[in-house]
Design a protein around this motif. Structure first.
Motif, PDB file in Angstrom:
ATOM      1  N   SER A  65      -7.682  -1.388  -6.329  1.00 39.43           N
ATOM      2  CA  SER A  65      -7.975  -0.379  -7.345  1.00 39.43           C
ATOM      3  C   SER A  65      -8.171   0.981  -6.697  1.00 39.43           C
ATOM      4  CB  SER A  65      -9.187  -0.790  -8.178  1.00 39.43           C
ATOM      5  OG  SER A  65     -10.286  -0.980  -7.324  1.00 39.43           O
ATOM      6  N   TYR A  83       2.457   1.008  -5.871  1.00 40.11           N
ATOM      7  CA  TYR A  83       1.566   1.466  -6.947  1.00 40.11           C
ATOM      8  C   TYR A  83       1.944   2.871  -7.424  1.00 40.11           C
ATOM      9  CZ  TYR A  83      -1.314  -1.950  -4.409  1.00 40.11           C
ATOM     10  OH  TYR A  83      -1.757  -3.060  -3.772  1.00 40.11           O
ATOM     11  N   LEU A 121      -4.802   2.836 -11.674  1.00 37.25           N
ATOM     12  CA  LEU A 121      -3.753   2.375 -10.772  1.00 37.25           C
ATOM     13  C   LEU A 121      -2.845   1.423 -11.527  1.00 37.25           C
ATOM     14  CD1 LEU A 121      -3.143   2.638  -7.686  1.00 37.25           C
ATOM     15  CD2 LEU A 121      -4.116   0.358  -7.475  1.00 37.25           C
ATOM     16  N   HIS A 150       3.572   8.091  -6.560  1.00 42.15           N
ATOM     17  CA  HIS A 150       3.641   6.765  -5.940  1.00 42.15           C
ATOM     18  C   HIS A 150       2.640   6.694  -4.791  1.00 42.15           C
ATOM     19  CE1 HIS A 150       7.391   5.392  -7.903  1.00 42.15           C
ATOM     20  NE2 HIS A 150       7.703   6.687  -7.914  1.00 42.15           N
ATOM     21  N   SER A 189       0.196  -1.285 -10.796  1.00 42.97           N
ATOM     22  CA  SER A 189       1.022  -1.963  -9.813  1.00 42.97           C
ATOM     23  C   SER A 189       2.439  -2.061 -10.372  1.00 42.97           C
ATOM     24  CB  SER A 189       0.439  -3.342  -9.554  1.00 42.97           C
ATOM     25  OG  SER A 189       1.409  -4.118  -8.934  1.00 42.97           O
ATOM     26  N   LYS A 247       1.453   1.387   0.252  1.00 42.59           N
ATOM     27  CA  LYS A 247       0.631   0.184   0.083  1.00 42.59           C
ATOM     28  C   LYS A 247      -0.710   0.249   0.780  1.00 42.59           C
ATOM     29  CE  LYS A 247       3.552  -2.267   3.392  1.00 42.59           C
ATOM     30  NZ  LYS A 247       4.558  -3.314   3.486  1.00 42.59           N
ATOM     31  N   SER A 286       2.458  -6.987  -5.089  1.00 41.06           N
ATOM     32  CA  SER A 286       1.452  -6.087  -4.534  1.00 41.06           C
ATOM     33  C   SER A 286       0.073  -6.731  -4.590  1.00 41.06           C
ATOM     34  CB  SER A 286       1.438  -4.777  -5.305  1.00 41.06           C
ATOM     35  OG  SER A 286       1.190  -5.037  -6.666  1.00 41.06           O
ATOM     36  N   LEU A 320      -7.388   3.638  -1.890  1.00 37.67           N
ATOM     37  CA  LEU A 320      -7.379   2.314  -2.506  1.00 37.67           C
ATOM     38  C   LEU A 320      -8.479   1.447  -1.917  1.00 37.67           C
ATOM     39  CD1 LEU A 320      -3.557   1.482  -2.573  1.00 37.67           C
ATOM     40  CD2 LEU A 320      -4.969   2.346  -4.437  1.00 37.67           C
TER      41      LEU A 320
END
Lengths: 235, 232
Positions: free
Chosen positions: A146, A188, A135, A206, A137, A209, A142, A232
């Motif tokens: 992970s 991310y 990952l 992409h 950022s 979030k 952000s 995530l």
């Protein structure tokens, strides 16, 4: 990094090009046999190749429409004092011109064939090596999170239309806040992903979030997907 | 037989030429470099008197064929000079009277070859930024497009040298290389320089003149940012 060449290799387009040339070759050989031609094979090949050289106009990505058969005209001029030779070459020169149209036509159907080979709505098409991904950022504000790489193999994704209007209004607040306080919807991206061999896709992926949506950009444009679970973890 | 010999010779000459073209020539001594640059500068018709080069600060090979040489002018200002290896010798392609960061796009098609070159005075460290602005487009006929904002940072420490050529981090050039959509904005690189106590140093306004001596080397801007421009 040298393997990159393989990623760009577009198997669908290449295969179709080969088929088009194969077809041209078969037709030319048939003509040659039928006429009982004594012309050497490499000369035939050269004339066909010259005939296929055209002046094209760009239609859209990778598709060029032949408008002026330059190679054909050159051959015509070169043999204007040798009408007998021209009679011999003519069918092959025409085959070359036909081949250039065939090649253009093949590029038009290439995306359809590509879609049949490579499912754009399957994450595996874009990421064949989930364990090797990371990952990144791309936004300082952000959260530290992970990637759950095991989730990348399991997750289902559903393509939905890009609600740019909604993102836009969401981001209007963003625009009105100073640079230093801005937050973003997609903070991310996934690094190190290798797409399916021969797909020619080299995506930028992409992540929204919340980790439950992807915005995937390839040389074929962008697509937005919602995921069945978040990929995530952390915070 | 004759044909074979001719073909063989042609191949040999071609290969020899290729070897010569691709072998790195020796870099001349500093005095020669300075002399060459000053000669070229004097030929320029809009050349200002008193701004000849007095010193060469160092030499940094970017690859076998591209050389960056930071220079100091007689009036004390710092500048940059770019050299490209041609047939047998290094050719001067550009002298810049300003040392602030710029991107030398070695191969404009390949962002992985881009280098940020700089020559700064009184600076302790520098932060380089890769930024893409939030961008969207909604149009009939064409698909929607949305570019999330990106801001990435690379810290550059100045040890004893106040000049350098920094290769773009792989992640930056990767993102850039992948962005094929023509609607995406052009690459936006920026920098902030810091002094000994981590205070931001703004570059003093200097008259920047770039003298070009042929070649088709491509350079692009690195914008001087201040803290309000970035997200922290």
């Amino acid at each position: 990094m040298n393997l990159n060449i393989d990623f760009y290799f577009d198997a669908a387009s290449t295969l179709l090009t080969l088929i088009a040339w194969g077809l041209t070759g078969a037709v030319v050989l048939y003509i040659r046999k039928n006429r009982g031609d004594s012309l050497k094979l490499w000369k035939v090949a050269l004339v066909v190749f010259l005939g296929s050289l055209t002046f094209d106009i760009y239609l859209y990505e990778r598709v060029n429409l032949p408008v002026l058969p330059l190679g054909f005209l050159v051959l015509l001029l070169a043999t204007r004092k040798k009408p007998l030779l021209w009679l011999k070459l003519k069918p092959y020169a025409w085959s070359g011109v036909a081949a250039s149209f065939l090649l253009a036509g093949v590029q038009m159907v290439a995306p359809v064939v590509h879609d049949a080979f490579y499912n754009k709505d399957d994450l595996h098409t874009y990421i064949t090596n989930p364990e090797e991904t990371e990952l990144l950022s791309i936004h300082p504000k952000s959260l530290k999170r992970s990637l759950i790489t095991s989730e990348l193999e399991r997750v289902n994704m559903k393509r939905i239309s890009m609600n740019v209007m909604e993102w836009h209004s969401n981001d209007k607040q963003v625009i009105n806040t100073p640079h230093s306080k801005r937050m973003t919807l997609f903070p991310y991206i996934i690094l190190g992903a290798e797409p399916l061999w021969g797909s020619g896709l080299d995506p930028v992926i992409h992540i929204r979030k919340d980790g439950k949506a992807l915005l995937i950009e390839t040389n074929r444009g962008q697509a937005f997907y919602e995921l069945s679970t978040s990929i995530l973890e952390g915070e | 037989m004759k044909k074979i010999i001719i073909a063989g010779l042609t191949l040999l000459i071609g290969f020899g030429g290729w070897l010569v073209y691709h072998s790195t020539s020796e870099i001349p001594e500093n005095e020669h470099l300075i002399e060459k640059m000053n000669d070229k500068l004097k030929e320029q018709n809009h050349f200002k008197k008193g701004t000849l080069i007095k010193k060469v600060q160092g030499r940094q090979l970017i690859d076998d064929r591209h050389l960056y040489i930071p220079v100091v002018f007689e009036n004390g200002s710092r500048g940059k000079s770019l050299w490209v290896d041609g047939w047998f010798k290094w050719k001067l392609v550009r002298v810049d009277t300003d040392g602030s960061p710029e991107v030398w796009e070695i191969d404009p098609e390949k962002p992985s070859t881009f280098h940020v070159i700089y020559h700064l005075e009184g600076v302790d460290s520098m932060d380089l930024y890769y930024r893409e602005e939030l961008y969207w487009s909604i149009s009939n006929g064409k698909e929607n497009f949305y570019q999330p904002p990106i801001q990435l940072k690379k810290e550059v420490a100045f040890d004893k040298r106040n000049y350098g050529a920094v290769k773009l981090p792989e992640v930056w050039s990767d993102i850039r290389a992948k962005s094929s959509d023509s609607r995406r904005p052009i690459m936006n690189l920026g920098y902030i320089t810091y002094g000994e106590n981590q205070e931001v140093i703004s570059p003093s306004p200097s008259s920047d003149t770039a003298y070009s001596f042929g070649g088709n080397e491509k350079l692009s801007f690195v914008i001087n940012l201040n803290k309000n421009d970035i997200v922290e």
